[in-house]
Motif scaffolding. Structure first.
Motif, short mmCIF file in Angstrom:
data_model
loop_
_atom_site.label_atom_id
_atom_site.label_comp_id
_atom_site.label_asym_id
_atom_site.label_seq_id
_atom_site.Cartn_x
_atom_site.Cartn_y
_atom_site.Cartn_z
N TYR A 1 0.74 -1.49 0.01
CA TYR A 1 0.08 0.04 -0.04
C TYR A 1 1.00 1.31 0.14
O TYR A 1 0.30 2.35 -0.37
CB TYR A 1 -0.91 0.00 1.29
N GLY A 2 1.84 1.30 0.49
CA GLY A 2 2.89 2.30 0.61
C GLY A 2 2.99 2.96 -0.84
O GLY A 2 3.54 4.18 -1.06
N LYS A 3 3.27 1.98 -1.75
CA LYS A 3 3.39 2.54 -3.27
C LYS A 3 2.33 3.46 -3.73
O LYS A 3 2.65 4.09 -4.59
CB LYS A 3 3.93 1.37 -4.08
N VAL A 4 1.37 2.81 -3.24
CA VAL A 4 0.14 3.79 -3.72
C VAL A 4 0.02 5.44 -2.99
O VAL A 4 -0.32 6.28 -3.63
CB VAL A 4 -1.08 3.26 -3.24
N GLU A 5 0.53 5.06 -1.66
CA GLU A 5 0.70 6.49 -1.12
C GLU A 5 1.53 7.30 -1.57
O GLU A 5 1.54 8.75 -1.53
CB GLU A 5 1.05 5.87 0.47
N PRO B 1 -4.17 6.79 -8.06
CA PRO B 1 -4.11 6.29 -6.50
C PRO B 1 -5.31 6.98 -6.00
O PRO B 1 -5.54 6.32 -5.04
CB PRO B 1 -3.03 7.16 -6.06
N LYS B 2 -5.82 8.42 -6.19
CA LYS B 2 -7.07 8.79 -5.71
C LYS B 2 -8.22 8.00 -5.88
O LYS B 2 -9.09 7.64 -4.99
CB LYS B 2 -7.15 10.04 -6.06
N ALA C 1 2.53 7.34 -4.58
CA ALA C 1 2.15 7.93 -6.05
C ALA C 1 1.14 9.00 -5.74
O ALA C 1 1.19 10.28 -6.49
CB ALA C 1 1.67 6.58 -6.71
N ASP C 2 0.51 8.80 -4.67
CA ASP C 2 -0.62 9.71 -4.28
C ASP C 2 0.06 11.23 -3.98
O ASP C 2 -0.22 12.26 -4.52
CB ASP C 2 -1.50 9.38 -3.22
N ARG C 3 1.01 10.99 -3.05
CA ARG C 3 1.73 12.50 -2.41
C ARG C 3 2.57 13.02 -3.57
O ARG C 3 2.81 14.22 -3.50
CB ARG C 3 2.63 11.83 -1.44
#
Lengths: 341, 341
Positions: free
Chosen positions: B151-155, B180-181, B157-159
């Motif tokens: 999940y950290g990879k999604v976060e 990611p959103k 990408a979002d940031r």
């Protein structure tokens, strides 16, 4: 073991393979009367020498030892060296399930798969099977190659002249390809995950795990040194990469069983498994699909084929007739429903 | 356990998480003085009740029981209920490796991953770790989530406002998304394999296996009923799907160890592992890459950080200062090399 595969719809691993086993026996490549023996053991583990017997004979014996040890001390684990291909991995955990155990089976196989970042066949499709008993619901049965897909899917694409999806194969230079002919000309299958971005290192890790438990731990060959399944593989599949070097005896298997009531009362566990299965089955799916429980597709085939029989292609029936003619074992073609697939 | 993660470059699971554990302890959500006990056992198995302690405390104790049982009967297996997040899965097999054993660890976690064909979060990222000792070469250490990515990879990408590769996530309707959103608005991670064509049913199977061994077998919660890691997860991650329903106690872990010399003499096995590692390391790679051994990236970080220290972000240092101020445990900011990552 072959019948169990056919009944479950896994035609690639059923009697369609009998002629190959027969060829290996006729050629003296497999020992028809193996002296299968335990060469090392503790209360919960054993190593078995399969004496170069058929994996279909050695595998069930070794699996039974794992189950017997689990009965005594809660879990049992058996590494097997000097054996040959053992049919569907999922056959073995079915035996554990019958004893209220969680069963596991794995085998290494002829190298066909490249590691993550690799450009050569270094690992087999190295399947893992895991079976879990339930109560009122049917059991959970996982049976999966650790490659993105089985080699049979590449062969089907080649025969039908179709291109493959991205992520199945690389060519001889390690470049991803959708052309089955480029894979067959010195390329390789990809591990589960397909590429680094989608975590092919994880499929590589699972395949490596299977290879280590079946090879270095048992004393069998491993990785690129794993001998080919069929005599013709030496030419068709293995020519570019298969080495004559041997680092152990035959191929290897690894079997295990955990007694459910070695952790909690079996009825409690089975009640939870029933709820687990119902919860996943009822969960939200994408339109036009449903969420399946591992083992569902094979179970559906089993229900149909247990009643209507197993459809065999003409080529398989001809193979069986050929065995009958050579051995004198009677074979009545009329007993078989022949499908033109 | 947190330090082991930081030293190996797994910053997401290091002291960056200390403040979350601290919050849970302050809120009384975790028992600071658990009475950890075996509630069921056989010679090779045990079930442990973690008494709602920190997974960082319960995990090492349960893992030690598995290793002790392996010493006695060849292998040892411990299912744990009523526990909490246990740090990096790879920490535990390192202890088995020290004893010339092959170690295994897994844990279920808060639901974030959809099954194959599914459109809802039903399983955690459910990691598996496996460690294998070698001789002259360093050990093999597998440590992998069973989802396509963490999940950290999604976060991240979002940031950073970037799109994600195909195959990581679906949106709330089960449609694959690179935004990611859209994943964070009720979507889910995909299992290893990403889609059916590339065998996401296999990643789903591996995740289901972890969930069954950690949940139904131990008596912990499982699947969508697994409680969230952090207090804030209830709002940020779990709101759309997390149920208040409980089907067991806490989350669950599962630990195992096989003594190498329960199968063959340890020096023979280690010699084979050395050759296995050298063979794979030397194998043909795609241009500009090399074939890695599982554990190599973490080992490289360990070598660097053991000498130069662990770089911490300003946010993590501020978290540590906050804990120091509340608890009175001394903290000297000057001792930390602060990185601006």
């Amino acid at each position: 073991v072959l019948e169990a595969a056919d009944l479950r719809g896994i035609d690639s691993h059923g009697v369609a393979r009998l002629h190959t086993y027969f060829e290996l026996l006729v050629a003296g490549a497999i020992n028809p009367k193996p002296h299968i023996r335990v060469i090392h053991e503790t209360p919960s583990t054993a190593t078995v020498d399969g004496d170069n017997g058929l994996g279909l004979i050695v595998g069930p014996r070794a699996n039974a030892i794992a189950i017997a040890k689990a009965k005594t001390v809660g879990s049992g684990w058996v590494a097997v060296q000097n054996t040959n291909h053992y049919g569907i991995a999922g056959y073995y955990p079915l035996k554990a399930i019958e004893e209220d155990m969680i069963g596991m089976s794995m085998t290494n196989t002829t190298a066909l798969v490249a590691p993550c970042f690799g450009a050569a066949k270094m690992l087999g499709t190295n399947p893992i099977a895991i079976g879990v008993p339930a109560g009122e619901e049917p059991y959970v049965l996982i049976d999966m190659a650790t490659s993105a897909v089985a080699y049979g899917k590449v062969e089907i694409a080649d025969r039908t002249g179709k291109s493959m999806p991205e992520g199945w194969c690389i060519d001889k230079d390690g470049v991803m390809t959708t052309d089955p002919k480029r894979m067959k000309a010195g390329g390789a299958l990809l591990p589960l995950g397909s590429d680094r971005e989608r975590s092919s290192h994880k499929g590589y890790c699972m395949s490596a795990f299977v290879d280590i438990m079946c090879g270095p731990l048992s004393g069998a060959n491993w990785g690129p040194f794993t001998p080919p399944f069929a005599l013709r593989d030496k030419v068709v599949v293995g020519a570019k990469t298969a080495s004559e070097k041997r680092v152990g005896k035959g191929i290897g298997h690894f079997f295990g069983a955990w007694r459910v009531d070695a952790f909690r009362p079996a009825d409690e566990f089975k009640g939870q498994m029933d709820e687990w299965i119902r919860t996943f089955r009822a969960s939200k799916a994408v339109p036009g699909r449903k969420v399946l429980i591992p083992g569902d597709p094979e179970r559906e085939a089993l229900e149909v084929r247990s009643v209507s029989g197993v459809p065999l292609t003409e080529a398989v029936v001809a193979d069986l007739e050929d065995i009958s003619e050579t051995t004198g074992v009677p074979f009545d073609r009329k007993l078989f429903s022949v499908d033109s697939v």
